[in-house]
Scaffold this motif. Structure first.
Motif, PDB file in Angstrom:
ATOM      1  N   GLY A   1       0.846  -1.186   0.000  1.00  0.00           N
ATOM      2  CA  GLY A   1       0.000   0.000   0.000  1.00  0.00           C
ATOM      3  C   GLY A   1       0.883   1.239   0.000  1.00  0.00           C
ATOM      4  N   PHE A   2       0.510   2.270  -0.739  1.00  0.00           N
ATOM      5  CA  PHE A   2       1.355   3.462  -0.787  1.00  0.00           C
ATOM      6  C   PHE A   2       0.521   4.717  -1.027  1.00  0.00           C
ATOM      7  N   TYR A   3       1.074   5.822  -0.587  1.00  0.00           N
ATOM      8  CA  TYR A   3       0.485   7.136  -0.828  1.00  0.00           C
ATOM      9  C   TYR A   3       1.623   8.083  -1.169  1.00  0.00           C
ATOM     10  N   GLN A   4       1.528   8.746  -2.307  1.00  0.00           N
ATOM     11  CA  GLN A   4       2.569   9.701  -2.661  1.00  0.00           C
ATOM     12  C   GLN A   4       1.948  11.019  -3.070  1.00  0.00           C
ATOM     13  N   LYS A   5       2.601  12.090  -2.639  1.00  0.00           N
ATOM     14  CA  LYS A   5       2.079  13.446  -2.862  1.00  0.00           C
ATOM     15  C   LYS A   5       3.133  14.266  -3.600  1.00  0.00           C
ATOM     16  N   PHE A   6       2.687  14.953  -4.653  1.00  0.00           N
ATOM     17  CA  PHE A   6       3.560  15.809  -5.446  1.00  0.00           C
ATOM     18  C   PHE A   6       3.178  17.264  -5.204  1.00  0.00           C
ATOM     19  N   LYS A   7       4.196  18.105  -5.022  1.00  0.00           N
ATOM     20  CA  LYS A   7       3.955  19.534  -4.814  1.00  0.00           C
ATOM     21  C   LYS A   7       4.892  20.351  -5.693  1.00  0.00           C
ATOM     22  N   SER A   8       4.342  21.418  -6.262  1.00  0.00           N
ATOM     23  CA  SER A   8       5.145  22.357  -7.028  1.00  0.00           C
ATOM     24  C   SER A   8       4.452  23.710  -7.009  1.00  0.00           C
ATOM     25  N   ALA A   9       5.236  24.769  -6.837  1.00  0.00           N
ATOM     26  CA  ALA A   9       4.658  26.111  -6.758  1.00  0.00           C
ATOM     27  C   ALA A   9       4.520  26.771  -8.115  1.00  0.00           C
ATOM     28  N   SER A  10       5.117  26.155  -9.177  1.00  0.00           N
ATOM     29  CA  SER A  10       5.177  26.903 -10.435  1.00  0.00           C
ATOM     30  C   SER A  10       4.856  26.072 -11.670  1.00  0.00           C
ATOM     31  N   LEU A  11       4.350  24.870 -11.533  1.00  0.00           N
ATOM     32  CA  LEU A  11       4.049  24.077 -12.717  1.00  0.00           C
ATOM     33  C   LEU A  11       2.880  24.694 -13.471  1.00  0.00           C
ATOM     34  N   TYR A  12       3.094  24.971 -14.771  1.00  0.00           N
ATOM     35  CA  TYR A  12       2.083  25.644 -15.600  1.00  0.00           C
ATOM     36  C   TYR A  12       1.692  27.005 -15.012  1.00  0.00           C
ATOM     37  N   GLY A  13       2.584  27.567 -14.187  1.00  0.00           N
ATOM     38  CA  GLY A  13       2.299  28.860 -13.598  1.00  0.00           C
ATOM     39  C   GLY A  13       1.308  28.828 -12.456  1.00  0.00           C
ATOM     40  N   SER A  14       1.046  27.635 -11.911  1.00  0.00           N
ATOM     41  CA  SER A  14       0.103  27.530 -10.797  1.00  0.00           C
ATOM     42  C   SER A  14       0.603  26.484  -9.805  1.00  0.00           C
ATOM     43  N   MET A  15      -0.071  26.417  -8.669  1.00  0.00           N
ATOM     44  CA  MET A  15       0.314  25.489  -7.603  1.00  0.00           C
ATOM     45  C   MET A  15      -0.182  24.067  -7.921  1.00  0.00           C
ATOM     46  N   LEU A  16       0.718  23.084  -7.759  1.00  0.00           N
ATOM     47  CA  LEU A  16       0.339  21.679  -7.892  1.00  0.00           C
ATOM     48  C   LEU A  16       0.400  21.018  -6.528  1.00  0.00           C
ATOM     49  N   SER A  17      -0.655  20.328  -6.142  1.00  0.00           N
ATOM     50  CA  SER A  17      -0.681  19.537  -4.921  1.00  0.00           C
ATOM     51  C   SER A  17      -1.569  18.323  -5.209  1.00  0.00           C
ATOM     52  N   ASN A  18      -0.925  17.205  -5.525  1.00  0.00           N
ATOM     53  CA  ASN A  18      -1.665  16.049  -6.018  1.00  0.00           C
ATOM     54  C   ASN A  18      -1.192  14.790  -5.311  1.00  0.00           C
ATOM     55  N   GLY A  19      -2.115  13.983  -4.779  1.00  0.00           N
ATOM     56  CA  GLY A  19      -1.759  12.739  -4.112  1.00  0.00           C
ATOM     57  C   GLY A  19      -2.947  11.804  -4.026  1.00  0.00           C
ATOM     58  N   GLN A  20      -2.677  10.496  -3.892  1.00  0.00           N
ATOM     59  CA  GLN A  20      -3.745   9.514  -3.809  1.00  0.00           C
ATOM     60  C   GLN A  20      -3.199   8.236  -3.173  1.00  0.00           C
ATOM     61  N   ALA A  21      -4.002   7.620  -2.312  1.00  0.00           N
ATOM     62  CA  ALA A  21      -3.632   6.329  -1.723  1.00  0.00           C
ATOM     63  C   ALA A  21      -3.941   5.224  -2.724  1.00  0.00           C
ATOM     64  N   ALA A  22      -3.083   4.195  -2.763  1.00  0.00           N
ATOM     65  CA  ALA A  22      -3.268   3.090  -3.697  1.00  0.00           C
ATOM     66  C   ALA A  22      -2.632   1.836  -3.113  1.00  0.00           C
TER      67      ALA A  22
END
Length: 815
Positions: free
Chosen positions: A672-693
């Motif tokens: 089982g794993f959960y990973q979260k990606f963060k970036s302040a500037s991808l496509y000029g906007s904030m990225l905060s994406n994650g999901q348990a799997a």
């Protein structure tokens, strides 16, 4: 050259110190002897322990050599016995003997060992390794006797390893994390994901012994790979004399495949020679459906793309080498391996374009042909000196590797209206892309047991890599092809890495601790010659590691480990060349891509040497991931690599083999794993994406007289990665094997993905990119494999790891 000179100088100092140390510690007496089996054959690499005769206390131990001989020095006067142990044999003791100052060299009585076996209803059952085996610092998948390995390539077998998945682009993921370092026989492959996939696809599965998964490597290993290391162990020779095996297989899914391999080993006196030759013809299909939407101001355009990719691969691989024992303590060796592969790709892509959903305004038909050749060769020279029987030793490796890839591509595009009439003139493009990679490495490893419970490991390494990629692009104009200045490009990349490390391990009564530190200095220059654009980097990094293992009781063990890792960009990911599927879909590299750094922590628990549970957490900075960009003016979508700010991964793995009856065993592996990606500037906007799997694999093995059946089921839930969402997938595999003619012959039948359910489905709706993709590879394949073993069956080649493993792991080899 300065790094190699420094390396040889330090090597001279270490050898001199070792020689002085050996001269200053002359033994009081030595004990030597010989181990045989019941057939009077020598037993090599068996464990020999010297015990005091009065109380059976352990004095010291060693291993037998290829001829079954052993030598124990620094033995004081007294009465002793020898205990011999070996896998598949009963522990055996010698008669008592005496060592005295008057007799400096003692020959212990000959020991004959009996094979360990038991009879079950008239059938002799001997010990065999389980499919999945958990060790202190790694998980081992023993595929040598697995039915499912028959007729599969190394890539297909790797996909069945615990916690391992392979995506649509052949990127290897371990416990939900990319960035895996792949080694073969403890040697880095120096290949990037695409080239590595081609090599593994052309490696016959019948030549593989086991796959080791090391999630948190120690400082002894190169610091690359945030997900850890996967080490593919090839079969090794095991007895004196001459032996070998011949394997031939055929397979069929939608297309026919065949594979053959010959493995030969010969040992006479102090010389061991070995070689493997593999040949195969592989044809497979891959269907990709892409639906995407592009918004450009007030205009919305809909693309419906269907692509049939048919790939034909003809490969010839070889590996030859020799080991020569110059004395009982020193072994010189060399290994030469090569890959000669031709690949032919024929792709047919049809793209329907409209201004409203499901309404076609125009159609593009894009047939593409790509012919590629891979010519790879690697040479390793090595020397191993055992300084004394306490375990003090030094090993040296010098490596040279050369990879040449030549690609010829024709990309034609025809434009039609919905009624089939020509919309406007066709577009004809062609490319020639010669590329080469040269790698030089040298390393020295030293092991020194300070006492019975404290051991020091140290080493140095230097590597130099140069890649040269030349894209010669042409476009048809007025019936002739001319240079396409918008795409023609040349990219040269130079990199040197200098490293030094130490590991210090201490063993207590119920606790073992190891601390380590590795330093690596990297200097790199990427030169985009066509545009006079140069990217230069120089940095020094420290990579600490810590391992603690505690035995609570006979049934309970816990462990903790920590390591810091680096992932330098694959050479092709730095290359800014543009590779077209059609004029609206392509990919290119990023010369400004930075290395990513990962801190990994893992807590483990083992119950009764059987049930294994691990909890892991890793934090990555400058995380390198695949992203999609959309050019709203050209209405094209392209893939490249970017550095995100951070990536956090949490995971839990449960692995347990089990026995239902004497003839029914199994293994369950769940992650089982959960990973979260963060970036302040991808496509000029904030990225905060994650999901348990989670993902799981259950394997069942059934033994009946003369036959072995295996059934394996795999499931992976929906998950997310970077800006992408991935849907679930599952598959069921089965196989049966039968041995005959005194177990020298074996025939295996296996079917992968019986219900043809395995496919990749992903989507993204982020920024200006809206895309849905479905990819179906040719996964349902039936395989029939025949193996014949001849000659002596126990020649054993020395295990060896070259020094060029990290650099090879970043070369791409097509596929």
């Amino acid at each position: 050259m300065k790094q190699i000179t420094k390396l040889l100088y330090i090597l001279f100092i270490l050898l001199t110190a070792a020689s002085v140390n050996a001269q200053q510690t002359k033994p009081t007496a030595s004990v030597s002897g010989l181990l045989h089996n019941e057939q009077e054959k020598p037993l090599d690499y068996a464990t020999v322990t010297l015990l005091r005769a009065k109380d059976s206390s352990v004095v010291k131990g060693t291993l037998t050599n290829d001829a079954g001989n052993y030598l124990i020095d620094r033995v004081t006067a007294g009465k002793y016995i020898i205990k011999a142990t070996n896998v598949g044999y009963q522990p055996t003791f010698s008669a008592a003997f005496e060592v005295s100052a008057a007799q400096p060299a003692v020959n212990a009585p000959l020991i004959k060992m009996r094979q360990s076996s038991r009879t079950l209803q008239g059938v002799t059952v001997t010990s065999s390794k389980p499919l999945i085996e958990r060790k202190l610092d790694r998980t081992v998948m023993n595929v040598e006797n697995s039915v499912l390995a028959a007729g599969n390539s190394a890539l297909e077998i790797l996909e069945r390893a615990p916690g391992v998945t392979i995506d649509k682009d052949d990127n290897i993921t371990l416990k939900g994390k990319q960035g895996v370092t792949v080694m073969i026989n403890d040697k880095l492959t120096y290949l990037s994901s695409t080239q590595l996939a081609a090599l593994l696809r052309s490696t016959d599965g019948t030549t593989i012994q086991s796959i080791e998964i090391i999630t948190n490597p120690s400082a002894r290993y190169d610091a690359s790979g945030n997900s850890g290391i996967i080490n593919i162990k090839l079969k090794k020779n095991k007895q004196s004399g001459t032996n070998g095996s011949l394997t031939a297989g055929v397979a069929y899914g939608k297309n026919f495949r065949d594979n053959t391999s010959l493995n030969l080993n010969h040992k006479v006196g102090n010389l061991s020679v070995f070689g493997t030759l593999s040949h195969g013809d592989l044809t497979r299909e891959n269907i990709i459906d892409i639906n995407r939407t592009v918004i450009s101001g007030p205009t919305t355009t809909y693309f419906m793309q269907n692509t049939l990719m048919k790939r034909k691969l003809h490969y010839n691989n070889f590996r030859v080498g020799a080991d020569y024992n110059t004395s009982s303590k020193n072994t010189l060796g060399f290994v030469v391996s090569g890959d000669h592969t031709n690949e032919y790709n024929n792709n047919k892509s049809v793209t329907k374009i409209g201004s409203t959903p499901f309404v076609v305004d125009s159609v593009q038909n894009t047939p593409t042909s790509v012919n590629q050749t891979y010519r790879n060769i690697a040479v390793n020279l090595n020397d191993k000196l055992v300084i004394d029987t306490s375990g003090q030793e030094i090993s040296i490796d010098l490596d040279y590797s050369k990879f040449k890839n030549n690609s010829f591509a024709n990309n034609d595009t025809y434009f039609f209206l919905p009624d089939g009439s020509v919309q406007h003139p066709s577009l004809f493009l062609r490319n020639q892309t010669p590329s080469s990679i040269r790698i030089y490495t040298g390393k020295v490893d030293y092991t020194y047991p300070i006492n019975k419970t404290l051991k020091l490991e140290a080493g140095i390494k230097a590597s130099s890599v140069k890649t040269d990629n030349d894209l010669r692009a042409e476009i048809e104009s007025s019936g002739t092809f001319i240079n396409d200045t918008s795409r023609t490009n040349r990219f040269v990349y130079d990199e040197s890495v200098s490293a030094a490390y130490f590991n210090l391990g201490q063993t207590f009564k119920n606790t073992s601790v190891q601390i380590g530190l590795r330093a690596e200095r990297t200097v790199s220059t990427g030169n985009l010659i066509t545009y006079s654009q140069v990217v230069h980097r120089s940095y020094l990094d420290l990579f600490p590691s810590l391992f603690i293992n505690q035995t609570i009781s006979a049934k309970h063990e816990v462990g903790f480990n920590f390591s810091r890792r680096i992932d330098r960009p694959d050479y092709d990911n730095l290359n800014p060349f543009v590779y077209y599927l059609d004029q609206y879909t392509y990919e290119k590299g990023n010369p400004f891509l930075k290395p990513q750094y990962t801190n990994s922590f893992e807590l483990s628990y083992t119950y009764n040497k059987n049930i294994n549970v691990t909890l892991g957490y890793s934090h990555t900075t400058d995380a390198s991931v695949d992203v999609l960009y959309t050019d709203t003016v050209k209405k094209a979508t392209y893939k490249t690599n970017e550095n995100l700010q951070t990536r956090d991964n949490y995971n839990i793995n449960i692995n347990t083999p089990y026995t239902i009856t004497k003839w029914w065993t199994g293994n369950l592996d769940v992650t089982g794993f959960y990973q979260k990606f963060k970036s302040a500037s991808l496509y000029g906007s904030m990225l905060s994406n994650g999901q348990a799997a989670f993902q799981g694999r259950a394997t069942q093995t059934f033994l009946v007289p003369g036959y072995k059946f295996e059934l394996s089921a795999f499931y992976q839930s929906a998950s997310s990665y970077s800006i992408f969402k991935l849907k679930s997938q599952y598959a069921v595999d089965a196989g049966v094997s039968h041995s005959f003619y005194k177990k020298k012959m074996n025939i295996k039948l296996a079917v992968s993905d019986i219900f043809n359910t395995r496919k990749n489905r992903l989507s993204t709706d982020y920024g200006s990119t809206n895309l849905n993709l479905v990819q179906k590879n040719e996964t349902r394949v039936a395989r029939l494999t025949f193996t014949y073993n001849f000659g002596n069956s126990k020649i054993k080649a020395r295990k060896h790891q070259t020094g060029a493993e990290d650099e090879k792991g970043r070369v791409k080899s097509g596929g």
